[in-house]
Design an enzyme around this catalytic site. Sequence first.
Site, PDB file in Angstrom:
ATOM      1  NE  ARG A   1      -4.150  -1.712   0.308  1.00 12.81           N
ATOM      2  CZ  ARG A   1      -4.194  -3.013   0.034  1.00 12.81           C
ATOM      3  NH1 ARG A   1      -3.150  -3.626  -0.479  1.00 12.81           N
ATOM      4  NH2 ARG A   1      -5.296  -3.705   0.253  1.00 12.81           N
TER       5      ARG A   1
ATOM      6  CB  SER B   1      -8.590  -1.306   4.639  1.00 14.98           C
ATOM      7  OG  SER B   1      -8.951  -2.598   4.232  1.00 14.98           O
TER       8      SER B   1
ATOM      9  CD  GLU C   1      -5.557   1.254   2.334  1.00 16.62           C
ATOM     10  OE1 GLU C   1      -5.541   1.879   1.252  1.00 16.62           O
ATOM     11  OE2 GLU C   1      -6.387   0.377   2.614  1.00 16.62           O
TER      12      GLU C   1
HETATM   13  N1  EPU Z   1     -11.100 -10.178  10.764  1.00 15.96           N
HETATM   14  C1  EPU Z   1     -11.558 -10.004  12.033  1.00 15.96           C
HETATM   15  N2  EPU Z   1     -12.564  -9.112  12.245  1.00 15.96           N
HETATM   16  C2  EPU Z   1     -13.131  -8.402  11.239  1.00 15.96           C
HETATM   17  C3  EPU Z   1     -12.656  -8.593   9.927  1.00 15.96           C
HETATM   18  C4  EPU Z   1     -11.632  -9.486   9.721  1.00 15.96           C
HETATM   19  O1  EPU Z   1     -11.083 -10.611  12.992  1.00 15.96           O
HETATM   20  O2  EPU Z   1     -14.023  -7.589  11.510  1.00 15.96           O
HETATM   21  C5  EPU Z   1      -9.988 -11.103  10.524  1.00 15.96           C
HETATM   22  C6  EPU Z   1     -10.368 -12.174   9.537  1.00 15.96           C
HETATM   23  O3  EPU Z   1     -10.867 -13.283  10.175  1.00 15.96           O
HETATM   24  C7  EPU Z   1      -9.077 -12.466   8.837  1.00 15.96           C
HETATM   25  C8  EPU Z   1      -8.300 -11.172   8.942  1.00 15.96           C
HETATM   26  O4  EPU Z   1      -8.929 -10.380   9.916  1.00 15.96           O
HETATM   27  O5  EPU Z   1      -8.328 -13.422   9.545  1.00 15.96           O
HETATM   28  C9  EPU Z   1      -8.182 -10.440   7.613  1.00 15.96           C
HETATM   29  O6  EPU Z   1      -9.449 -10.005   7.149  1.00 15.96           O
HETATM   30  P1  EPU Z   1      -9.779  -9.826   5.584  1.00 15.96           P
HETATM   31  O7  EPU Z   1      -9.506 -11.088   4.863  1.00 15.96           O
HETATM   32  O8  EPU Z   1     -11.127  -9.242   5.493  1.00 15.96           O
HETATM   33  O9  EPU Z   1      -8.693  -8.822   5.055  1.00 15.96           O
HETATM   34  P2  EPU Z   1      -8.055  -7.476   5.662  1.00 15.96           P
HETATM   35  O10 EPU Z   1      -6.676  -7.789   6.085  1.00 15.96           O
HETATM   36  O11 EPU Z   1      -8.937  -6.819   6.640  1.00 15.96           O
HETATM   37  C10 EPU Z   1      -6.981  -6.754   3.392  1.00 15.96           C
HETATM   38  C11 EPU Z   1      -6.903  -5.491   2.602  1.00 15.96           C
HETATM   39  C12 EPU Z   1      -8.193  -5.299   1.801  1.00 15.96           C
HETATM   40  C13 EPU Z   1      -8.359  -6.493   0.880  1.00 15.96           C
HETATM   41  C14 EPU Z   1      -8.400  -7.775   1.724  1.00 15.96           C
HETATM   42  C15 EPU Z   1      -8.421  -9.030   0.886  1.00 15.96           C
HETATM   43  C16 EPU Z   1      -5.461  -3.968   3.825  1.00 15.96           C
HETATM   44  C17 EPU Z   1      -5.373  -2.751   4.684  1.00 15.96           C
HETATM   45  N3  EPU Z   1      -6.693  -4.352   3.486  1.00 15.96           N
HETATM   46  O12 EPU Z   1      -8.026  -6.566   4.341  1.00 15.96           O
HETATM   47  O13 EPU Z   1      -8.075  -4.138   1.017  1.00 15.96           O
HETATM   48  O14 EPU Z   1      -9.528  -6.392   0.100  1.00 15.96           O
HETATM   49  O15 EPU Z   1      -7.207  -7.862   2.541  1.00 15.96           O
HETATM   50  O16 EPU Z   1      -7.187  -9.233   0.294  1.00 15.96           O
HETATM   51  O17 EPU Z   1      -4.437  -4.527   3.450  1.00 15.96           O
HETATM   52  C18 EPU Z   1      -8.434  -1.770   1.057  1.00 15.96           C
HETATM   53  O18 EPU Z   1      -7.223  -1.641   0.952  1.00 15.96           O
HETATM   54  O19 EPU Z   1      -9.205  -0.779   1.130  1.00 15.96           O
HETATM   55  C19 EPU Z   1      -8.991  -3.101   1.154  1.00 15.96           C
HETATM   56  C20 EPU Z   1     -10.295  -3.316   1.346  1.00 15.96           C
END
Ligand code: EPU
Length: 335
Positions: free
Chosen positions: A163, A234, A331
């Site tokens: 990012r 995010s 972000e």
């Molecule tokens: N989780 C929680 N609580 C929540 C949501 C998620 O505990 O409310 C846990 C999930 O169980 C999982 C982990 O957090 O183990 C990761 O969650 P998720 O797969 O939804 O991905 P993320 O890390 O929150 C990142 C990117 C997203 C992208 C997704 C999928 C960043 C900052 N965000 O989110 O990108 O779509 O992975 O690859 O890296 C964005 O940049 O705006 C964005 C949406």
Amino acid sequence: MTLEIQEQVDLTPYNSFGVSQTAAYFADIQDPGDLRQAREFAGSKRLSVMVLGQGSNTLFIKDYPGLVLYMNNRGTEKLPGAGLLRVAAGESWHDLVKFCLKNSLYGIENLALIPGTVGAAPIQNIGAYGVELEQFFVELEAFDLKTGEIRHMSKADCQFAYRDSIFKQDPGQKLVVLSVTLQLALEFAPQLGYAGLAAALAGREVTSKGIFDAVCAIRSSKLPDPKQIGNAGSFFKNPVISRAKLASLRESYPELPAWDTEDPELVKVPAAWLLDQKGWKGRQRGGAAVHENHALVLVNRDNASGEDVVLLAQDMSSSVLQSFGIALQTEVWIV
Ligand code: EPU
């Protein structure tokens, strides 16, 4: 053609949070000629300048006193060389993903439904479901607001990271992305590194359309549509911590997920998980709230101001710092 520069423009339709702030000056940019005129205008009035695509990663907390450049140039061109595409900055990213699907060009199906323009994609090296923009990036053309020249920037010039890119590190550079050249694959090779995606496709023949549909379904189930409720995806980056820190946190939180990074000493942990432990999902402050389905997404629930969103975000990051000793980084670009 003389560029039309509007005054006192309401930015509500130009930011996905839907906060209402005003730009002192605003120009709809269709080509490099428009940028030259905009540069002269800003120079003559000593105005600061900022660039907006679809405003899907920008939060305004004040009126903007300078000139907003709304990037609206269009065009997707197949270049000589198989799978090579030059795409204008003002094109929608998701439209490009659909174009590739239709034209049997592969690789970016995992990046379906990411809001924003093609020009914004390299700024933060967009990524999702195991894929990042830099994997397909060849070069970009940028207009240098300092010199008025057009520059060609290679992948190395852009210094991509998670990012992050040169465009975020040195705002003084004032580079406006005009077009992005990408190398797509002619043969489909599924990228199923993200566990949720592999699970969604289990037992089915894997096609690029299948990945596209699965990614759209996962995103729609977790992430709110900015057209329905203002948000910028995010709000925080996922923090990177040392393995030693992870081990000490896991003494109290054995379930804490973590992913390897390129550096063997460092791991990435999900900010959403940390926030979830602190019970942030669904909580509201002023008009701003944390989304019910995802703790990393802040939404404009009820006429939020940019300040409401930032105050909520500050409380969230303080609670993570206090409990886990981890400082979250935003972000979203706060203006
Ligand atoms: N989780 C929680 N609580 C929540 C949501 C998620 O505990 O409310 C846990 C999930 O169980 C999982 C982990 O957090 O183990 C990761 O969650 P998720 O797969 O939804 O991905 P993320 O890390 O929150 C990142 C990117 C997203 C992208 C997704 C999928 C960043 C900052 N965000 O989110 O990108 O779509 O992975 O690859 O890296 C964005 O940049 O705006 C964005 C949406």
